[in-house]
Design an enzyme around this catalytic site. Structure first.
Site, mmCIF file in Angstrom:
data_model
loop_
_atom_site.group_PDB
_atom_site.id
_atom_site.type_symbol
_atom_site.label_atom_id
_atom_site.label_comp_id
_atom_site.label_asym_id
_atom_site.label_seq_id
_atom_site.Cartn_x
_atom_site.Cartn_y
_atom_site.Cartn_z
ATOM 1 N N LYS A 190 0.975 -0.967 0.128
ATOM 2 C CA LYS A 190 0.092 -0.015 -0.031
ATOM 3 C C LYS A 190 0.825 1.273 -0.038
ATOM 4 O O LYS A 190 0.621 2.108 -0.608
ATOM 5 C CB LYS A 190 -0.989 -0.054 1.203
ATOM 6 N N ASP A 196 -6.794 0.602 1.119
ATOM 7 C CA ASP A 196 -6.699 0.924 2.779
ATOM 8 C C ASP A 196 -8.249 0.450 2.888
ATOM 9 O O ASP A 196 -8.898 -0.247 2.351
ATOM 10 C CB ASP A 196 -6.536 2.352 3.175
#
Length: 220
Positions: free
Chosen positions: A130, A148
């Site tokens: 991420k 997320d």
């Protein structure tokens, strides 16, 4: 052996362009809400944002970057030097250790610069898939979808993915949306998750995506 792609929810391919059009109308200028002036600051802010709000990160980073303007300066610090500057952010002790270590590695391996390379960013302490997606997409225009909690939650609620694993959600979204809109998509989903489609008590009656949302009004 090539792994077969995961099964998409029924109707996902029809909903995807509707969701994209609605998000483009709602958030035409969607971008990260982290404040940064260069790739190094973005990397640091993104590492700090794990399990923390962008607001708390943005409140702490001005003093942090005044003291440590680049990887060379931060790499010479100790975690104990950094901790007081980020104490207001969750998990600050571990993050301080990671920041000092990643800064030292940037100096050692990359001349103090954040590399425009996915695997190289993932290899840095405190970073991961991420983080690499956020940094490379915002700093270098790399086409990526950073998943997320907001992106994952909305992907499932909107019937775009059945997956809980962020990497699998990312793969599903990449199959459904044009590559040139991936960066916009993850920023817009994050904004919609923060402003409307909350984890608890989503504001379904005020949602511009409600007409094609299969989970409208359903508790997570």
């Amino acid at each position: 052996m090539t792994r077969s792609p995961s099964r998409l929810p029924a109707g996902a391919k029809a909903r995807a362009p509707l969701a994209l059009a609605a998000l483009e109308a709602l958030y035409p200028d969607a971008r990260t809400e982290l404040n940064f002036r260069n790739p190094f600051e973005l990397l640091v802010a993104t590492v700090l944002s794990a399990q923390a709000t962008d607001v708390s990160v943005n409140a702490a980073t001005p003093a942090l970057f005044e003291r440590y303007a680049d990887a060379y300066a931060m790499g010479r610090a100790t975690p104990e030097d950094v901790e007081p500057l980020i104490r207001s952010i969750g998990l600050y002790r571990g993050k301080a250790r990671n920041l000092v270590a990643l800064a030292a590695l940037l100096v050692e391996r990359h001349g103090g610069e954040v590399p425009n390379d996915f695997d190289a960013v993932v290899a840095l302490p405190g970073a991961g898939r991420k983080t690499a997606n956020v940094v490379l997409s915002n700093a270098y225009g790399y086409p990526a979808i950073a998943v997320d909690t907001h992106v994952g939650r909305l992907s499932r609620r909107l019937g775009l993915s059945l997956q809980n694993n962020p990497d699998k959600v990312e793969a599903d979204l990449q199959r459904l949306f044009p590559r040139e809109r991936w960066v916009f998509l993850h920023h817009a989903l994050i904004l919609h998750g923060r402003r409307v489609c909350h984890a608890r008590n989503p504001r379904c009656s005020a949602c511009e995506l409600r007409e094609f949302c299969p989970r409208i009004g359903v508790e997570p």
